[in-house]
Design an enzyme around this catalytic site. Structure first.
Site, PDB file in Angstrom:
ATOM      1  N   HIS A   1      36.145 -18.502  11.979  1.00  0.00           N
ATOM      2  CA  HIS A   1      35.469 -17.646  12.030  1.00  0.00           C
ATOM      3  C   HIS A   1      35.599 -17.471  10.222  1.00  0.00           C
ATOM      4  O   HIS A   1      34.182 -16.623   9.183  1.00  0.00           O
ATOM      5  CB  HIS A   1      34.698 -17.342  12.670  1.00  0.00           C
ATOM      6  CG  HIS A   1      34.920 -16.813  13.982  1.00  0.00           C
ATOM      7  ND1 HIS A   1      34.743 -17.954  15.200  1.00  0.00           N
ATOM      8  CD2 HIS A   1      35.933 -17.047  14.900  1.00  0.00           C
ATOM      9  CE1 HIS A   1      35.486 -18.183  15.915  1.00  0.00           C
ATOM     10  NE2 HIS A   1      36.349 -17.653  15.972  1.00  0.00           N
TER      11      HIS A   1
ATOM     12  N   TYR B   1      41.603 -15.422  28.172  1.00  0.00           N
ATOM     13  CA  TYR B   1      42.265 -15.759  27.761  1.00  0.00           C
ATOM     14  C   TYR B   1      43.392 -16.071  28.023  1.00  0.00           C
ATOM     15  O   TYR B   1      44.187 -17.103  28.683  1.00  0.00           O
ATOM     16  CB  TYR B   1      42.808 -15.560  26.779  1.00  0.00           C
ATOM     17  CG  TYR B   1      41.835 -14.801  25.172  1.00  0.00           C
ATOM     18  CD1 TYR B   1      41.271 -15.897  24.148  1.00  0.00           C
ATOM     19  CD2 TYR B   1      41.819 -13.665  25.082  1.00  0.00           C
ATOM     20  CE1 TYR B   1      40.981 -14.969  23.860  1.00  0.00           C
ATOM     21  CE2 TYR B   1      40.927 -13.097  24.273  1.00  0.00           C
ATOM     22  CZ  TYR B   1      40.348 -14.008  23.684  1.00  0.00           C
ATOM     23  OH  TYR B   1      39.598 -14.541  22.383  1.00  0.00           O
TER      24      TYR B   1
ATOM     25  N   GLU C   1      42.085 -28.663  16.112  1.00  0.00           N
ATOM     26  CA  GLU C   1      41.690 -27.276  16.803  1.00  0.00           C
ATOM     27  C   GLU C   1      41.562 -27.302  17.623  1.00  0.00           C
ATOM     28  O   GLU C   1      40.953 -27.915  18.142  1.00  0.00           O
ATOM     29  CB  GLU C   1      40.508 -26.732  15.683  1.00  0.00           C
ATOM     30  CG  GLU C   1      39.748 -25.544  15.518  1.00  0.00           C
ATOM     31  CD  GLU C   1      38.521 -25.211  15.352  1.00  0.00           C
ATOM     32  OE1 GLU C   1      38.039 -24.113  15.338  1.00  0.00           O
ATOM     33  OE2 GLU C   1      37.972 -25.848  14.463  1.00  0.00           O
TER      34      GLU C   1
ATOM     35  N   ASN D   1      45.101 -23.625  16.590  1.00  0.00           N
ATOM     36  CA  ASN D   1      44.543 -22.393  17.300  1.00  0.00           C
ATOM     37  C   ASN D   1      44.717 -21.350  16.068  1.00  0.00           C
ATOM     38  O   ASN D   1      45.592 -20.583  15.980  1.00  0.00           O
ATOM     39  CB  ASN D   1      44.659 -22.098  18.556  1.00  0.00           C
ATOM     40  CG  ASN D   1      44.026 -20.958  19.115  1.00  0.00           C
ATOM     41  OD1 ASN D   1      43.287 -20.820  18.311  1.00  0.00           O
ATOM     42  ND2 ASN D   1      44.065 -20.820  20.488  1.00  0.00           N
TER      43      ASN D   1
ATOM     44  N   ALA E   1      41.268 -15.464  14.985  1.00  0.00           N
ATOM     45  CA  ALA E   1      40.048 -15.617  14.619  1.00  0.00           C
ATOM     46  C   ALA E   1      40.056 -15.589  12.984  1.00  0.00           C
ATOM     47  O   ALA E   1      38.562 -15.522  12.246  1.00  0.00           O
ATOM     48  CB  ALA E   1      39.886 -13.233  14.482  1.00  0.00           C
TER      49      ALA E   1
ATOM     50  N   PRO F   1      46.022 -15.034  15.011  1.00  0.00           N
ATOM     51  CA  PRO F   1      47.008 -14.418  15.394  1.00  0.00           C
ATOM     52  C   PRO F   1      45.638 -13.550  16.227  1.00  0.00           C
ATOM     53  O   PRO F   1      45.292 -14.211  16.619  1.00  0.00           O
ATOM     54  CB  PRO F   1      45.227 -12.930  14.041  1.00  0.00           C
ATOM     55  CG  PRO F   1      44.312 -14.641  13.980  1.00  0.00           C
ATOM     56  CD  PRO F   1      44.607 -15.394  13.574  1.00  0.00           C
ATOM     57  N   ASN F   2      46.781 -12.349  16.686  1.00  0.00           N
ATOM     58  CA  ASN F   2      46.988 -11.750  18.106  1.00  0.00           C
ATOM     59  C   ASN F   2      47.620 -12.877  19.221  1.00  0.00           C
ATOM     60  O   ASN F   2      47.224 -13.248  20.473  1.00  0.00           O
ATOM     61  CB  ASN F   2      45.746 -11.488  18.862  1.00  0.00           C
ATOM     62  CG  ASN F   2      45.335 -10.395  17.777  1.00  0.00           C
ATOM     63  OD1 ASN F   2      46.303  -9.652  17.647  1.00  0.00           O
ATOM     64  ND2 ASN F   2      44.388 -10.577  17.239  1.00  0.00           N
TER      65      ASN F   2
ATOM     66  N   ASP G   1      40.392 -24.543   3.114  1.00  0.00           N
ATOM     67  CA  ASP G   1      41.013 -25.177   2.545  1.00  0.00           C
ATOM     68  C   ASP G   1      42.148 -25.888   2.885  1.00  0.00           C
ATOM     69  O   ASP G   1      42.707 -27.209   1.693  1.00  0.00           O
ATOM     70  CB  ASP G   1      40.479 -24.598   1.279  1.00  0.00           C
ATOM     71  CG  ASP G   1      39.315 -24.111   0.207  1.00  0.00           C
ATOM     72  OD1 ASP G   1      38.126 -24.783   1.068  1.00  0.00           O
ATOM     73  OD2 ASP G   1      38.861 -23.354  -0.383  1.00  0.00           O
TER      74      ASP G   1
ATOM     75  N   HIS H   1      41.213 -23.623  21.003  1.00  0.00           N
ATOM     76  CA  HIS H   1      40.908 -22.488  21.046  1.00  0.00           C
ATOM     77  C   HIS H   1      40.771 -22.482  23.040  1.00  0.00           C
ATOM     78  O   HIS H   1      40.524 -23.498  23.731  1.00  0.00           O
ATOM     79  CB  HIS H   1      39.209 -22.151  21.514  1.00  0.00           C
ATOM     80  CG  HIS H   1      38.625 -22.334  19.226  1.00  0.00           C
ATOM     81  ND1 HIS H   1      39.698 -21.427  18.332  1.00  0.00           N
ATOM     82  CD2 HIS H   1      38.323 -23.042  18.682  1.00  0.00           C
ATOM     83  CE1 HIS H   1      38.928 -21.650  17.857  1.00  0.00           C
ATOM     84  NE2 HIS H   1      38.764 -22.741  17.457  1.00  0.00           N
ATOM     85  N   LEU H   2      41.217 -21.356  23.241  1.00  0.00           N
ATOM     86  CA  LEU H   2      41.632 -21.479  24.919  1.00  0.00           C
ATOM     87  C   LEU H   2      40.138 -21.020  25.530  1.00  0.00           C
ATOM     88  O   LEU H   2      40.011 -21.707  26.749  1.00  0.00           O
ATOM     89  CB  LEU H   2      42.251 -20.604  25.038  1.00  0.00           C
ATOM     90  CG  LEU H   2      44.242 -20.354  24.493  1.00  0.00           C
ATOM     91  CD1 LEU H   2      44.829 -18.675  24.599  1.00  0.00           C
ATOM     92  CD2 LEU H   2      44.584 -20.895  25.678  1.00  0.00           C
ATOM     93  N   SER H   3      38.808 -20.095  24.865  1.00  0.00           N
ATOM     94  CA  SER H   3      37.522 -20.084  25.705  1.00  0.00           C
ATOM     95  C   SER H   3      36.807 -20.803  24.577  1.00  0.00           C
ATOM     96  O   SER H   3      37.282 -21.843  23.922  1.00  0.00           O
ATOM     97  CB  SER H   3      37.391 -18.806  25.003  1.00  0.00           C
ATOM     98  OG  SER H   3      37.507 -17.780  24.143  1.00  0.00           O
TER      99      SER H   3
ATOM    100  N   ARG I   1      30.491 -16.995  23.491  1.00  0.00           N
ATOM    101  CA  ARG I   1      30.769 -16.672  23.109  1.00  0.00           C
ATOM    102  C   ARG I   1      29.865 -15.467  21.967  1.00  0.00           C
ATOM    103  O   ARG I   1      29.176 -15.672  21.958  1.00  0.00           O
ATOM    104  CB  ARG I   1      32.463 -15.999  22.301  1.00  0.00           C
ATOM    105  CG  ARG I   1      33.185 -16.485  23.682  1.00  0.00           C
ATOM    106  CD  ARG I   1      34.454 -16.332  23.616  1.00  0.00           C
ATOM    107  NE  ARG I   1      34.380 -15.653  23.434  1.00  0.00           N
ATOM    108  CZ  ARG I   1      35.653 -14.735  23.078  1.00  0.00           C
ATOM    109  NH1 ARG I   1      37.324 -15.883  22.669  1.00  0.00           N
ATOM    110  NH2 ARG I   1      36.210 -13.397  22.904  1.00  0.00           N
TER     111      ARG I   1
ATOM    112  N   ARG J   1      46.613  -9.598  26.649  1.00  0.00           N
ATOM    113  CA  ARG J   1      45.012  -9.347  25.912  1.00  0.00           C
ATOM    114  C   ARG J   1      43.937 -10.363  26.331  1.00  0.00           C
ATOM    115  O   ARG J   1      43.982 -12.063  26.972  1.00  0.00           O
ATOM    116  CB  ARG J   1      45.400 -10.515  24.909  1.00  0.00           C
ATOM    117  CG  ARG J   1      44.607  -9.938  23.709  1.00  0.00           C
ATOM    118  CD  ARG J   1      43.928 -10.384  22.110  1.00  0.00           C
ATOM    119  NE  ARG J   1      43.226 -10.736  22.019  1.00  0.00           N
ATOM    120  CZ  ARG J   1      42.229 -11.492  20.940  1.00  0.00           C
ATOM    121  NH1 ARG J   1      43.170 -12.962  21.030  1.00  0.00           N
ATOM    122  NH2 ARG J   1      41.012 -11.294  20.421  1.00  0.00           N
TER     123      ARG J   1
END
Length: 154
Positions: free
Chosen positions: A85, A28, A103, A79, A82, A15-16, A92, A105-107, A112, A23
């Site tokens: 978490h 990001y 997995e 990626n 959200a 998402p996003n 699953d 992630h950009l950040s 964070r 954003r």
């Protein structure tokens, strides 16, 4: 001389991530999702892999994509945004299909907010790369292909 493509890899963007480039650029960066996808397709060719990508803001669509992945793909680069978490369902699904998954992630999620420090995905992934901006995706793809090639040799 053209190298044969050995692997099909599915890249899932959560998402996003469709808002990349606009954003929170301080977190990001300014690279768009289309630019990341083009980078991954080009990098895939160098690594002997065909890269397909899907972005969804919907947890169920991502779960469906993971469940269908075994029919066509040898690896997943994800990626989860959200959902990293929050999504036991996505965790699953990845565990259930037993497809090597990395997995990304950009950040750096560990620098964070505290709620971002826990990943439901990491325990079922072969590895996690975070904090390098768009380069996290390229590094993740490289690590995934390295793993797949070594798995094929074994």
């Amino acid at each position: 001389m053209t190298q044969d493509l050995l692997f099909n890899v599915l890249v899932l963007h959560g998402p996003n991530l469709n808002l990349l480039g606009q954003r929170e650029p301080g977190i990001y960066g300014m690279v768009t999702l289309d630019e990341i996808n083009r980078l991954l397709v080009a990098e895939g060719v160098k690594l002997q892999a065909k890269v397909h990508h899907i972005q969804s803001n919907h947890e169920g669509a991502l779960v469906d994509a993971v469940q269908e992945a075994g029919k066509e793909y040898q690896g997943i680069l994800i990626n989860p945004g959200a959902y990293t978490h929050t999504s036991i369902a996505l965790r699953d699904a990845i565990a259930g299909v037993k497809i090597p998954t990395v997995e990304v992630h950009l950040s750096n999620i560990y620098q964070r907010e505290a709620f971002r420090h826990h990943s439901y995905i990491a325990p079922v992934a072969i590895g996690q790369i975070s904090g390098f901006g768009a380069e996290s995706y390229r590094l993740g793809l490289e690590a995934l292909i390295y793993h797949l090639k070594n798995q094929t040799k074994a």
